[in-house]
Design a protein around this motif. Structure first.
Motif, mmCIF file in Angstrom:
data_model
loop_
_atom_site.group_PDB
_atom_site.id
_atom_site.type_symbol
_atom_site.label_atom_id
_atom_site.label_comp_id
_atom_site.label_asym_id
_atom_site.label_seq_id
_atom_site.Cartn_x
_atom_site.Cartn_y
_atom_site.Cartn_z
ATOM 1 N N SER A 87 -11.623 3.728 6.712
ATOM 2 C CA SER A 87 -10.208 3.375 6.501
ATOM 3 C C SER A 87 -10.043 2.606 5.192
ATOM 4 N N GLY A 88 -8.782 2.431 4.803
ATOM 5 C CA GLY A 88 -8.492 1.621 3.621
ATOM 6 C C GLY A 88 -8.924 0.188 3.846
ATOM 7 N N THR A 89 -8.702 -0.300 5.049
ATOM 8 C CA THR A 89 -9.088 -1.675 5.380
ATOM 9 C C THR A 89 -10.601 -1.842 5.224
ATOM 10 N N MET A 90 -11.356 -0.859 5.737
ATOM 11 C CA MET A 90 -12.814 -0.957 5.607
ATOM 12 C C MET A 90 -13.232 -0.859 4.139
ATOM 13 N N GLY A 91 -12.526 -0.023 3.377
ATOM 14 C CA GLY A 91 -12.848 0.123 1.951
ATOM 15 C C GLY A 91 -12.654 -1.184 1.204
ATOM 16 N N ASN A 92 -11.545 -1.857 1.478
ATOM 17 C CA ASN A 92 -11.302 -3.140 0.805
ATOM 18 C C ASN A 92 -12.289 -4.200 1.279
ATOM 19 N N LEU A 93 -12.537 -4.231 2.593
ATOM 20 C CA LEU A 93 -13.451 -5.232 3.157
ATOM 21 C C LEU A 93 -14.849 -5.079 2.552
ATOM 22 N N SER A 96 -2.312 -7.941 5.430
ATOM 23 C CA SER A 96 -2.329 -6.929 6.498
ATOM 24 C C SER A 96 -3.717 -6.441 6.874
ATOM 25 N N GLU A 97 -4.751 -7.207 6.556
ATOM 26 C CA GLU A 97 -6.092 -6.767 6.930
ATOM 27 C C GLU A 97 -6.801 -7.828 7.770
ATOM 28 N N ALA A 98 -5.976 -8.594 8.509
ATOM 29 C CA ALA A 98 -6.471 -9.540 9.509
ATOM 30 C C ALA A 98 -7.464 -10.553 8.932
ATOM 31 N N GLN A 117 1.734 -0.905 -5.358
ATOM 32 C CA GLN A 117 1.845 -2.147 -4.603
ATOM 33 C C GLN A 117 2.842 -1.911 -3.471
ATOM 34 N N ASN A 118 2.303 -1.795 -2.276
ATOM 35 C CA ASN A 118 3.083 -1.428 -1.094
ATOM 36 C C ASN A 118 4.309 -2.330 -0.914
ATOM 37 N N ALA A 119 4.071 -3.629 -0.687
ATOM 38 C CA ALA A 119 5.167 -4.543 -0.328
ATOM 39 C C ALA A 119 6.138 -4.812 -1.475
ATOM 40 N N ALA A 124 -5.061 2.329 -2.366
ATOM 41 C CA ALA A 124 -4.740 3.154 -1.185
ATOM 42 C C ALA A 124 -3.848 4.337 -1.596
ATOM 43 N N ARG A 125 -2.853 4.039 -2.470
ATOM 44 C CA ARG A 125 -1.931 5.106 -2.932
ATOM 45 C C ARG A 125 -2.022 5.276 -4.447
ATOM 46 N N ILE A 126 -3.234 5.205 -5.001
ATOM 47 C CA ILE A 126 -3.389 5.290 -6.460
ATOM 48 C C ILE A 126 -2.954 6.675 -6.970
ATOM 49 N N SER A 165 -6.132 9.399 3.932
ATOM 50 C CA SER A 165 -5.382 9.568 5.185
ATOM 51 C C SER A 165 -3.898 9.236 5.058
ATOM 52 N N LYS A 166 -3.429 8.958 3.850
ATOM 53 C CA LYS A 166 -2.000 8.650 3.685
ATOM 54 C C LYS A 166 -1.302 9.882 3.098
ATOM 55 N N GLY A 167 -0.745 9.774 1.880
ATOM 56 C CA GLY A 167 -0.017 10.922 1.322
ATOM 57 C C GLY A 167 -0.884 12.164 1.149
HETATM 58 N N1 TLP Z 1 -0.946 0.493 5.015
HETATM 59 C C1 TLP Z 1 -0.296 1.009 6.191
HETATM 60 C C2 TLP Z 1 -0.318 -0.023 7.316
HETATM 61 O O1 TLP Z 1 -0.943 -1.200 6.967
HETATM 62 C C3 TLP Z 1 0.982 -0.455 7.794
HETATM 63 C C4 TLP Z 1 1.075 1.497 5.798
HETATM 64 O O2 TLP Z 1 1.728 2.131 6.650
HETATM 65 O O3 TLP Z 1 1.493 1.295 4.640
HETATM 66 N N2 TLP Z 1 -3.991 -0.916 1.296
HETATM 67 C C5 TLP Z 1 -2.690 -0.601 1.287
HETATM 68 C C6 TLP Z 1 -1.897 -0.825 0.060
HETATM 69 C C7 TLP Z 1 -2.098 -0.046 2.429
HETATM 70 O O4 TLP Z 1 -0.800 0.236 2.418
HETATM 71 C C8 TLP Z 1 -2.890 0.171 3.576
HETATM 72 C C9 TLP Z 1 -2.302 0.733 4.833
HETATM 73 C C10 TLP Z 1 -4.249 -0.172 3.529
HETATM 74 C C11 TLP Z 1 -4.775 -0.722 2.363
HETATM 75 C C12 TLP Z 1 -5.152 -0.014 4.727
HETATM 76 O O5 TLP Z 1 -5.401 1.300 5.046
HETATM 77 P P1 TLP Z 1 -5.844 1.718 6.534
HETATM 78 O O6 TLP Z 1 -4.594 1.737 7.359
HETATM 79 O O7 TLP Z 1 -6.462 3.053 6.355
HETATM 80 O O8 TLP Z 1 -6.823 0.711 7.012
#
Ligand code: TLP
Length: 345
Positions: free
Chosen positions: A59-65, A89-91, A141-143, A173-175, A201-203
């Motif tokens: 996952s993206g979370t695991m990749g960053n971690l 958002s990665e606990a 940048q998501n947020a 994640a969305r580069i 797993s996103k777009g």
């Molecule tokens: N983002 C998801 C969820 O966290 C809500 C979303 O719907 O946008 N980096 C960025 C910038 C992300 O937006 C996300 C996921 C991750 C890392 C983590 O990726 P996953 O979900 O594969 O662990």
């Protein structure tokens, strides 16, 4: 009932071509380095990103971690934006598992960090202070509305980090959305980073997975950390096959998602209670403020009518992706508009 799922691009399903490739994938045990399909995907990803090597993660979370743990140890610190996914958002994974603390500085509305803030955030060599071990950016940048950082933005921060012998990580994640929005090769956006993660797993519509790219040495360290967090893979070629299809055929079409996002944002602007600036939303994430007396109820009614997304919060996010057509956007706008207007009567 017709459904338009605007919750996230993570809801995308694999394409028919991906499903065929997955069914036919040659596989092996990846812990032995034996999965030919994954080996191919990692080589394709590294080359595309302009890096020496790559490793697949769950996952993206695991990749960053795994990336942060590979750069930083206990008592170290990461400098990153206060709106970074890694921070919010990665606990707190890097802190929970690695003893790495977060030093946040403000993200501006374009998702960028102020270079002066980055300089000021670096710690002096002082026994009282943690050691600055890594700086991170997020692109898009998501947020900050799926904001896009240019290669020059990244270089400005990378130069500060590198002058201080510190690596730069990009949560990409969305580069590929950023690359498509800028009409630039993705390697240009990754050029000044020491490590980058991106999500399949996103777009890009794969069922699972993200990839970390970097130097040979960095990726062997990342493989070790992936093992430690329980993320080693076995016959993962089944999943990697979808990734190869994605790299071949799902990148350029992200432009469609951006066009649909623009259309959605422009349509939302005319709906009562919505405050939105379509100009500030360059990719597939559509953020807006909603002034409404019962947002939770509204979200529930929209979901009952097939328009998935929304929440009790004032700020909503809708996301466009593979599987949502321009016609779906017209339909969603109609349903949102009529639901809000019916309630106002
Ligand atoms: N983002 C998801 C969820 O966290 C809500 C979303 O719907 O946008 N980096 C960025 C910038 C992300 O937006 C996300 C996921 C991750 C890392 C983590 O990726 P996953 O979900 O594969 O662990």
């Amino acid at each position: 009932m017709r459904e338009v799922d605007l919750r996230s691009d993570t809801v995308t399903h694999p394409t028919p071509e991906m499903r065929r490739a997955m069914a036919e994938a040659e596989v092996g045990d990846d812990v032995f380095g034996d999965d030919p399909t994954l080996n191919r995907l990692e080589a394709i990803a590294a080359k595309r990103m302009g890096k020496e090597a790559a490793v697949f993660v769950a996952s993206g979370t695991m990749g960053n971690l795994v990336s942060v743990l590979s750069h930083a140890g206990r008592g170290d610190e990461i400098i990153l934006g206060n709106k970074a996914h890694i921070f919010r958002s990665e606990a707190g994974g890097a802190s929970v598992l690695g003893g790495v603390s977060f030093h946040t500085i403000p993200n501006d509305s374009r998702g960028m960090l102020d270079p002066d803030d980055v300089v000021a955030a670096f710690r002096p060599n002082d026994v009282h202070q943690p050691r600055t071990a890594v700086v991170a950016l997020e692109n898009t940048q998501n947020a900050c509305g799926g904001a896009v950082l240019t290669p020059e933005d990244t270089k400005a921060i990378a130069d500060i980090a590198h002058d201080r012998d510190t690596p730069l990580h990009i949560d990409g994640a969305r580069i590929f959305n950023a690359a498509v929005a800028l009409e630039a090769p993705v390697a240009e956006l990754a050029k000044d980073a020491d490590s980058i993660t991106f999500c399949l797993s996103k777009g890009l519509s794969c069922p699972i997975g993200s990839i970390i790219c970097g130097s040979e040495d960095f990726i062997s360290e990342a493989r070790r950390w992936r093992k430690i967090v329980g993320g080693s893979m076995r016959q993962v070629g089944i999943v990697a096959a979808a990734g190869i299809v994605a790299m071949d055929s799902m990148v350029d079409r992200l432009a469609e998602d951006h066009a649909n996002a623009r259309k959605l944002a422009t349509g939302l602007k005319d709906i009562p209670g919505v405050t939105i600036d379509p100009e500030s939303l360059p990719t597939n994430l559509v953020f807006f403020d909603l002034d409404h007396p019962d947002r939770a109820g509204l979200a529930r009614r929209l979901n009952e009518r097939g328009i998935k997304g929304g929440s009790p919060a004032r700020r909503w996010r809708y996301v466009t992706h593979y599987g949502i057509t321009s016609d779906d956007i017209d339909y969603a706008l109609d349903v949102i508009d009529s639901t809000i207007r019916e309630e106002a009567v």
